[in-house]
Scaffold this motif. Structure first.
Motif, short mmCIF file in Angstrom:
data_model
loop_
_atom_site.label_atom_id
_atom_site.label_comp_id
_atom_site.label_asym_id
_atom_site.label_seq_id
_atom_site.Cartn_x
_atom_site.Cartn_y
_atom_site.Cartn_z
N MET A 1 87.31 15.73 -62.48
CA MET A 1 86.36 14.85 -63.19
C MET A 1 86.85 14.62 -64.62
O MET A 1 87.29 15.54 -65.28
CB MET A 1 85.00 15.53 -63.19
N TRP B 1 83.52 0.89 -61.16
CA TRP B 1 82.48 0.45 -60.22
C TRP B 1 81.65 -0.71 -60.74
O TRP B 1 81.20 -1.57 -60.02
CB TRP B 1 81.57 1.63 -59.88
N TRP B 2 81.44 -0.74 -62.06
CA TRP B 2 80.52 -1.74 -62.62
C TRP B 2 81.11 -3.15 -62.55
O TRP B 2 80.40 -4.13 -62.66
CB TRP B 2 80.15 -1.39 -64.05
N THR C 1 84.44 -1.10 -55.12
CA THR C 1 83.71 0.17 -55.13
C THR C 1 84.26 1.00 -53.97
O THR C 1 84.20 0.58 -52.84
CB THR C 1 82.21 -0.09 -54.93
N ARG D 1 83.58 4.32 -53.59
CA ARG D 1 82.85 5.56 -53.44
C ARG D 1 82.23 5.65 -52.06
O ARG D 1 81.75 4.66 -51.53
CB ARG D 1 81.69 5.60 -54.44
N ALA E 1 79.14 6.36 -49.74
CA ALA E 1 77.75 6.06 -50.07
C ALA E 1 77.05 7.24 -50.71
O ALA E 1 77.12 8.35 -50.22
CB ALA E 1 77.02 5.66 -48.80
N GLY E 2 76.41 6.98 -51.79
CA GLY E 2 75.57 8.00 -52.40
C GLY E 2 76.30 9.03 -53.22
O GLY E 2 75.70 9.90 -53.81
N ILE E 3 77.60 8.97 -53.26
CA ILE E 3 78.34 9.97 -54.03
C ILE E 3 79.14 9.26 -55.12
O ILE E 3 79.86 8.31 -54.84
CB ILE E 3 79.32 10.76 -53.14
N ILE E 4 78.98 9.72 -56.31
CA ILE E 4 79.63 9.06 -57.42
C ILE E 4 80.66 10.00 -58.01
O ILE E 4 80.47 11.20 -58.06
CB ILE E 4 78.59 8.73 -58.50
#
Lengths: 566, 214
Positions: free
Chosen positions: B1, B177-178, B205, B207, B209-212
């Motif tokens: 990260m 992502w934005w 995008t 990613r 689903a649901g995980i960033i």
């Protein structure tokens, strides 16, 4: 003669809030709140995958990132009737508590304290006397004579250097500044010490959220924190221990510095319990759920109309049909097409800009209404609703605050007085004291649940092909936040965020009824038209996100108050 | 990260400021992400997108040796111009940062930290003059074309201070992502922007689903 004063704190650039007041005979006769910036989040989210809505939603605002992320996932979960595991509730709750404490500490000390505290009076203080004043009312270790002398010397240095910097735009020496030099010193010492606790509370969010600002651990269906007591890389006893000690460290600062200071300030400016009452309808939603299904909460919700606590109605949970049916947003006086009110699920966001027209449309803020009535949101609503419902923790801290303020002021301060400018400041401190206790408690709840062998944090969502609608509620630092979503064929077909500052900064509606900021300013004193400090005190008591804080922070040295004679 | 947890362990921060939903205001976060993907730094360099944190910036500046901030700035220059400021410029009010919402922050956070003796030893702002900061717009071609320069400026500033920082052999794939929601390619790209457009055309995008994040 009526004088129009425009306070446009970020006039050098686009901003979030402009206040226009008409002053006659030293007090405000009419007021308009204008949000000069359009948030187009609704447009951005339409057509997107609901599982990632929160990632965009938390970019609506840089200061309140977490709260929008939370309301967004809750809205989608509500639409899907999706429960989340108990661990996920506790982890989210701890993030919300960490964020709220951070936000409320920063608001009191760094955004609003300098409306009341005069830094230029600090060199005249006697640090020994200040330490002995503090000694009688607080056990906070940061009040020693030596500590206070150090702070005083720093301030003397800054003043002597002639570089007040960010502090050069405070309304120093204003006749409405009335604390003794010793109290100014004491509060400013805590202003500096607060930086450490601002950091600690944001560390709570960072440990659980993976990153601050903009947490990364949320998901529709729970949280993405892996729990494994035998792994170094996941949520384990070590991590839980770190959280616990951070949360425990916050308690003494909140209870013995912040809470005590807010009461001291309130008792020293008793006349501010008489101003800023404004809209006396209050709305708070329940938060800090205690179980997977969110049937029990640690913070109560409810509605109070016309300031009458005894006739308040409780909101037991987020399924409350009344609130779902009662909220609508009126656009008659806002820069959107049409007039009248729409329910958020049917809400539209079609702009129709006209320039500032005090008798027509004058703001980007819609006017949210509850059963057609304006509502005041925020910590005061939280405290009044909790007090009215007999919530023990609310009662404990509210009674403690009233007793302390009464003793500083030398006369009795009632519950009724809290419906005021000063009451909002005190309520925020009461809520902070409650949250600091609840932080330790929710850390304990999480630990106990994990030790019972529960390591689940996520229930995967499933999206139907047909249309579903949901609302996600969160009692944020500035009040009840709700995100309203409609999902069709697995994507958002409508998204409306009804945010607390929109309720409080709302313009007049179809019937011409003003919003909370506007009403609260009526009768507000203004001693010096060039320095409308008193107007800022009332507006700041609502904690209007960042915008109005700029009056003392404008580093470019430009004038922020324009005075127009009508 | 890439981010940190504001735990105070990093001695050096490279931080992007700005709102990714507001066109050119997203310059800071974009440059930071490009820098993270193109360069590798020693471990105590925190590379972080701080959004529009306002006064909440304080914990991220607290006690650092060096802070590099990338942001949009308000200056009497043409859009796309890069401007470099030092902390003394900020405190003297010569630099007007943040052309969008939540304007104050950096100056105030810095001044507070100076008072408690915890200000970063050195703070440098790499700013761009924006062309357009409207909600829902993508970054403008003019400002986009300066991103690489800003990325290399960060690297140069770090190297000049003997901070271990070198270009990666193979760049990582940026997570922007934005930018997915902007209609890329609608504006006609100038020839000098082709590399950038190619660069970003690969981005979707990615990613689960649901995980960033990672």
């Amino acid at each position: 003669m009526t004088t129009r004063v425009t306070i446009d704190p970020v006039s050098r650039i686009e901003g979030h809030l402009r206040i226009d007041v008409e002053v006659d005979g030293g007090s405000v006769q009419k007021a308009w709140a204008c949000c000069p910036m359009w948030r187009g989040i609704e447009t951005i989210l339409r057509g997107r995958d609901p599982r990632e809505g929160w990632v965009f939603a938390q970019r609506i605002c840089g200061v309140c990132t977490t709260v929008h992320a939370m309301a967004s996932v809750r809205a989608v979960e509500d639409a899907l009737h999706l429960e989340i595991p108990a661990n996920a509730q506790y982890i989210r709750n701890l993030i919300l508590i960490g964020h709220a404490l951070h936000d409320q500490i920063v608001h009191f000390y760094h955004l609003s304290a300098l409306d009341w505290v005069d830094i230029t009076a600090i060199p005249k203080a006697d640090p020994g006397r200040a330490a002995s004043i503090a000694d009688g009312i607080s056990t906070w270790p940061g009040n020693s004579r030596r500590e206070l002398e150090t702070v005083q010397n720093k301030v003397k240095g800054v003043i002597a250097s002639g570089q007040l910097g960010i502090f050069s735009h405070g309304y120093w020496g204003h006749p409405a500044m009335r604390l003794s030099p010793e109290m100014n010193l004491l509060l400013f010492a805590h202003y500096l010490q607060a930086l450490e606790f601002q950091r600690k509370s944001s560390q709570v969010v960072g440990i659980l959220g993976g990153k601050t600002p903009h947490v990364q651990n949320l998901a529709v269906g729970g949280v993405m924190n892996a729990i494994n007591l035998n792994s170094l890389a996941t949520m384990n006893m070590d991590r839980l221990g770190m959280l616990k000690s951070l949360l425990q460290d916050l308690v003494p600062f909140v209870e013995q510095a912040y809470f005590v200071d807010a009461c001291l300030l309130a008792g020293s400016y008793p006349e501010w319990f008489n101003y800023g009452r404004g809209v006396t309808n209050y709305l708070a939603v329940p938060d800090l759920p205690l179980d997977a299904r969110a049937t029990h909460f640690d913070l109560p919700g409810g509605v109070i109309m016309s300031g009458e606590l005894h006739s308040g109605r409780q909101i037991h949970d987020w399924h409350d049909e009344t609130i779902r049916g009662a909220v609508a947003e009126d656009v008659t006086r806002a820069w959107y097409q049409g007039a009248g009110a729409q329910k958020p699920w049917q809400g539209k966001t079609d702009p129709a800009y006209t320039d500032f027209q005090p008798e027509g449309k004058y703001t980007w803020s819609k006017a949210p209404r509850y059963d057609g009535k304006p509502m005041q949101l925020g910590p005061l609503a939280n405290v009044l609703v909790g007090y009215a419902s007999g919530h023990p923790l609310t009662r404990k801290w509210t009674d403690a605050a009233l007793e302390r303020i009464s003793s500083v002021q030398g006369s009795h301060v009632s519950m009724e007085s809290l419906q005021s400018t000063m009451g909002r400041c005190v309520a925020r401190a009461i809520r902070s004291a409650m949250l600091s206790e609840l932080g330790v408690r929710h850390c304990q709840l999480l630990t106990e649940n994990i030790l019972r062998g529960d390591d689940t944090t996520y229930n995967p969502p499933e999206f139907p092909r047909h249309e579903v609608a949901g609302v996600g509620m969160h009692e944020a630092p500035r009040g009840a936040l709700s995100h309203w979503v409609v999902i069709d064929k697995g994507v958002f077909s409508n998204y409306q965020a009804v945010v607390p500052t929109t309720w409080n900064a709302s313009p007049r509606d179809e019937k011409g009824v003003p919003g909370p900021y506007e009403s609260s300013l009526l009768g507000n004193p203004v001693a010096d038209l060039e320095k409308p400090l008193e107007v800022l005190r009332t507006v700041h008591s609502f904690d209007p996100c960042m915008a109005c804080a700029c009056h003392m922070l404008d580093a470019s040295g430009r004038e922020i108050a324009q005075v127009k004679v009508l | 990260m890439s981010g940190g947890t504001s735990s105070g362990h990093s001695r050096i921060s490279v931080a992007g400021l700005g709102n990714v939903l507001l066109g050119d205001d997203g310059f800071g976060p974009l440059v930071i992400e490009m820098f993270r993907c193109e360069y590798e730094c020693r471990q105590d360099v925190e590379i972080i997108d701080l959004g529009t944190a306002g006064l909440d910036l304080t914990p991220y500046l607290d006690g650092r040796d060096l802070v590099l901030i990338v942001d949009a700035v308000h200056a009497d220059e043409k859009p796309g111009t890069l401007c470099i400021y030092r902390d003394t410029d900020l405190l003297a009010g010569r630099a007007q940062l943040r052309v969008s919402a939540h304007d104050p922050g950096l100056q105030e956070s810095l001044a507070q930290l100076k008072l408690v003796g915890q200000a970063p030893s050195e703070l440098i702002v790499i700013g761009v003059v924006p062309a357009c900061c409207e909600c829902g717009n993508d970054i403008s071609p003019t400002v986009l074309s300066t991103c690489s320069v800003a990325v290399n400026s960060i690297a140069r500033l770090l190297m000049e201070r003997d901070v271990d920082c070198h270009r990666r052999h193979a760049a990582l794939e940026p997570n922007v992502w934005w930018r997915g929601f902007h209609q890329l390619g609608v504006a006609s790209p100038r020839s000098d922007l082709q590399n950038h457009d190619e660069y970003f055309s690969k981005l979707r995008t990615r990613r689960p689903a649901g995980i960033i994040g990672e």
